[in-house]
Design a protein around this motif. Sequence first.
Motif, PDB file in Angstrom:
ATOM      1  N   GLY A  82       0.823  -1.245  -0.001  1.00  0.00           N
ATOM      2  CA  GLY A  82       0.004  -0.058   0.184  1.00  0.00           C
ATOM      3  C   GLY A  82       0.845   1.314   0.019  1.00  0.00           C
ATOM      4  N   GLN A  83       2.084   1.108   0.302  1.00  0.00           N
ATOM      5  CA  GLN A  83       3.099   2.379   0.301  1.00  0.00           C
ATOM      6  C   GLN A  83       3.538   2.323  -1.138  1.00  0.00           C
ATOM      7  N   ALA A  84       3.699   3.697  -1.445  1.00  0.00           N
ATOM      8  CA  ALA A  84       4.037   4.139  -2.925  1.00  0.00           C
ATOM      9  C   ALA A  84       5.473   3.125  -3.058  1.00  0.00           C
ATOM     10  N   LEU A  85       5.713   2.446  -4.189  1.00  0.00           N
ATOM     11  CA  LEU A  85       6.672   1.838  -4.724  1.00  0.00           C
ATOM     12  C   LEU A  85       8.163   2.330  -4.572  1.00  0.00           C
ATOM     13  N   ALA A  86       8.169   3.803  -4.929  1.00  0.00           N
ATOM     14  CA  ALA A  86       9.293   4.397  -5.085  1.00  0.00           C
ATOM     15  C   ALA A  86       9.693   4.782  -3.685  1.00  0.00           C
TER      16      ALA A  86
END
Length: 246
Positions: A82-86
């Motif tokens: 759920g966290q931004a991949l970047a």
Amino acid sequence: MTHTDVQDTTERTRKRFARRQWARRWLAWKPVVGVVLLVVLAGVLVWLVFFSSYLAVQGVDVRGVSQLQASQVRSAAAVPEGQALARVDLDRIRTRVEALAPVRSADVSREWPDQVRIDVTERVPVAVVSIAGKLKGMDDEGVVFRDYAKAPPGLPRVETGTDTGSDALREAALVVGALPTDLAATVDHVQVDTVDQITLVLRDERTVRWGSSDESDLKAEVLAKLIAARKAQYYDVSVPSQPTTR
């Protein structure tokens, strides 16, 4: 020229002047508009990559495991789905995965648009060692990393004293790792007392004083030649340039 013609000419002149004025203003404002558009576009891209849910982590792809289950690696990795991949901290994930005993190394990377990939290199046993009554596999770095109900065929056993430390186990692992396959197959067990007191006991009960792991490749070569040339109960290759038998 009539009054109407004069009005038409004046209107056309006014419009041409207005167009020239607008063109001059546009030329002056064009760089500013371009910069504003670039800033807006950059802001949208930053939001999309770092903060939106469109490129958020949706799964973890684990590869290279045979001793471990992929679910064990995912659990240890604790990838924040759920966290931004970047924004995912790949180094921390790698550190957590490499804390698993059977893992020799791990490579963690991003798989766009929404996956974290973990490539695992597992440890390979070169010997088994009995610790606290349990038989465990040991790799060529002396790391004890798995349990066995019984020793697999072809793996020599390492026997240690009650006060044998991890340094001595590493030395024993280096010795076993240096043995050619045909020679390793004749070894019943490796007796480790200290880092420089290592002895091989062959399956026919002949013994080999090895010493430390220094020059193990040369010692293995010398031992193979000694065994082929001379039948003895005891071989000493601790100083490979001056081997002895009796």
